[in-house]
Design a protein around this motif. Structure first.
Motif, short mmCIF file in Angstrom:
data_model
loop_
_atom_site.label_atom_id
_atom_site.label_comp_id
_atom_site.label_asym_id
_atom_site.label_seq_id
_atom_site.Cartn_x
_atom_site.Cartn_y
_atom_site.Cartn_z
N ASN A 16 0.80 -1.24 0.00
CA ASN A 16 0.00 0.00 0.00
C ASN A 16 0.83 1.28 0.00
O ASN A 16 0.35 2.32 0.43
CB ASN A 16 -0.97 0.00 1.18
N ILE A 17 2.03 1.23 -0.46
CA ILE A 17 2.86 2.43 -0.56
C ILE A 17 2.78 2.92 -2.00
O ILE A 17 2.86 2.14 -2.93
CB ILE A 17 4.33 2.13 -0.18
N LYS A 18 2.62 4.22 -2.16
CA LYS A 18 2.57 4.78 -3.50
C LYS A 18 3.77 5.68 -3.72
O LYS A 18 4.15 6.44 -2.84
CB LYS A 18 1.27 5.56 -3.70
N ASP A 19 4.37 5.57 -4.87
CA ASP A 19 5.45 6.45 -5.28
C ASP A 19 4.87 7.48 -6.24
O ASP A 19 4.02 7.16 -7.07
CB ASP A 19 6.55 5.68 -6.02
N THR A 20 5.34 8.72 -6.12
CA THR A 20 4.95 9.77 -7.07
C THR A 20 6.23 10.36 -7.64
O THR A 20 7.12 10.74 -6.88
CB THR A 20 4.12 10.86 -6.38
N GLN A 21 6.32 10.40 -8.96
CA GLN A 21 7.50 10.92 -9.63
C GLN A 21 7.08 11.73 -10.85
O GLN A 21 6.02 11.50 -11.42
CB GLN A 21 8.39 9.77 -10.12
N GLU A 22 7.96 12.66 -11.21
CA GLU A 22 7.81 13.34 -12.49
C GLU A 22 8.58 12.52 -13.51
O GLU A 22 9.78 12.30 -13.36
CB GLU A 22 8.34 14.77 -12.40
N LEU A 23 7.86 12.03 -14.51
CA LEU A 23 8.44 11.12 -15.49
C LEU A 23 8.17 11.60 -16.90
O LEU A 23 7.16 12.25 -17.17
CB LEU A 23 7.83 9.71 -15.32
N ILE A 24 9.07 11.26 -17.81
CA ILE A 24 8.91 11.56 -19.23
C ILE A 24 8.38 10.31 -19.91
O ILE A 24 8.94 9.21 -19.75
CB ILE A 24 10.24 12.00 -19.86
N PHE A 25 7.31 10.47 -20.68
CA PHE A 25 6.70 9.34 -21.37
C PHE A 25 7.54 8.96 -22.58
O PHE A 25 7.81 9.78 -23.44
CB PHE A 25 5.27 9.71 -21.79
N ASP A 26 7.94 7.69 -22.63
CA ASP A 26 8.76 7.19 -23.73
C ASP A 26 7.98 6.33 -24.72
O ASP A 26 8.47 6.09 -25.83
CB ASP A 26 9.94 6.38 -23.18
N GLY A 27 6.82 5.84 -24.32
CA GLY A 27 6.03 5.05 -25.25
C GLY A 27 5.21 3.98 -24.58
O GLY A 27 5.37 3.68 -23.40
N TYR A 28 4.32 3.41 -25.36
CA TYR A 28 3.44 2.33 -24.93
C TYR A 28 3.61 1.17 -25.89
O TYR A 28 3.65 1.36 -27.11
CB TYR A 28 1.99 2.79 -24.92
N GLU A 29 3.72 -0.03 -25.34
CA GLU A 29 3.78 -1.22 -26.18
C GLU A 29 3.23 -2.39 -25.38
O GLU A 29 3.61 -2.59 -24.22
CB GLU A 29 5.20 -1.52 -26.64
N GLY A 30 2.35 -3.15 -26.03
CA GLY A 30 1.75 -4.28 -25.33
C GLY A 30 0.93 -3.77 -24.16
O GLY A 30 0.07 -2.93 -24.32
N GLU A 31 1.24 -4.22 -22.99
CA GLU A 31 0.52 -3.76 -21.80
C GLU A 31 1.37 -2.84 -20.94
O GLU A 31 1.00 -2.51 -19.82
CB GLU A 31 0.06 -4.96 -20.98
N TYR A 32 2.51 -2.40 -21.44
CA TYR A 32 3.45 -1.62 -20.63
C TYR A 32 3.57 -0.17 -21.09
O TYR A 32 3.57 0.12 -22.29
CB TYR A 32 4.85 -2.26 -20.66
N TYR A 33 3.69 0.72 -20.11
CA TYR A 33 3.93 2.14 -20.34
C TYR A 33 5.38 2.41 -19.95
O TYR A 33 5.78 2.10 -18.81
CB TYR A 33 2.97 2.99 -19.50
N PHE A 34 6.14 2.96 -20.85
CA PHE A 34 7.56 3.20 -20.62
C PHE A 34 7.80 4.68 -20.34
O PHE A 34 7.36 5.53 -21.10
CB PHE A 34 8.38 2.75 -21.83
N ALA A 42 15.00 3.99 -16.70
CA ALA A 42 13.71 3.50 -17.19
C ALA A 42 12.78 3.17 -16.03
O ALA A 42 13.20 2.62 -15.01
CB ALA A 42 13.92 2.26 -18.04
N VAL A 43 11.51 3.52 -16.21
CA VAL A 43 10.45 3.15 -15.28
C VAL A 43 9.35 2.53 -16.12
O VAL A 43 8.78 3.17 -17.00
CB VAL A 43 9.91 4.39 -14.51
N VAL A 44 9.08 1.25 -15.89
CA VAL A 44 8.09 0.52 -16.67
C VAL A 44 6.88 0.28 -15.77
O VAL A 44 7.00 -0.30 -14.69
CB VAL A 44 8.65 -0.84 -17.16
N LEU A 45 5.72 0.75 -16.23
CA LEU A 45 4.49 0.65 -15.44
C LEU A 45 3.39 0.01 -16.26
O LEU A 45 3.49 -0.08 -17.48
CB LEU A 45 4.06 2.04 -14.97
N GLU A 46 2.33 -0.38 -15.58
CA GLU A 46 1.17 -0.91 -16.26
C GLU A 46 -0.08 -0.26 -15.69
O GLU A 46 -0.04 0.34 -14.61
CB GLU A 46 1.10 -2.43 -16.15
N SER A 47 -1.18 -0.37 -16.43
CA SER A 47 -2.45 0.20 -15.99
C SER A 47 -3.56 -0.45 -16.79
O SER A 47 -3.41 -0.69 -17.98
CB SER A 47 -2.48 1.71 -16.20
#
Length: 91
Positions: A16-34, A42-47
């Motif tokens: 239940n810990i949330k991280d908040t960062q300022e990130l630059i969007f590099d792209g989306y592919e498959g189910e991942y947001y880069f 690199a920070v790879v996230l999903e949603s």
């Protein structure tokens, strides 16, 4: 008289810990947001929410966002570092 030892699977040490960062969007592919952070790491996230539907067309590549996400441990089958909770474009 005897005893038994129960072994439990290791739990994520950051529940239940949330991280908040300022990130630059590099792209989306498959189910991942880069994304890239300020150190160009690199920070790879999903949603699976509607919050990120506009990123799927990759029109926002290079733009900066404030991203809050719930971190998770990476596994052999997933590159994701977490799940996006909120995302807001920085002007």
């Amino acid at each position: 008289m005897g005893f038994s030892v129960a072994m439990n699977a290791p739990e994520d040490p950051r529940p239940n810990i949330k991280d908040t960062q300022e990130l630059i969007f590099d792209g989306y592919e498959g189910e991942y947001y880069f994304f890239s952070d300020a150190s160009h790491q690199a920070v790879v996230l999903e949603s699976d929410s509607e919050l990120t539907k506009n990123l799927k067309n990759n029109d926002a590549v290079g733009e900066q966002f404030e991203v809050a996400y719930e971190p998770k441990m990476q596994t052999e089958t997933s590159s994701s570092q977490g799940t996006i909770e909120t995302i807001k474009k920085i002007r």
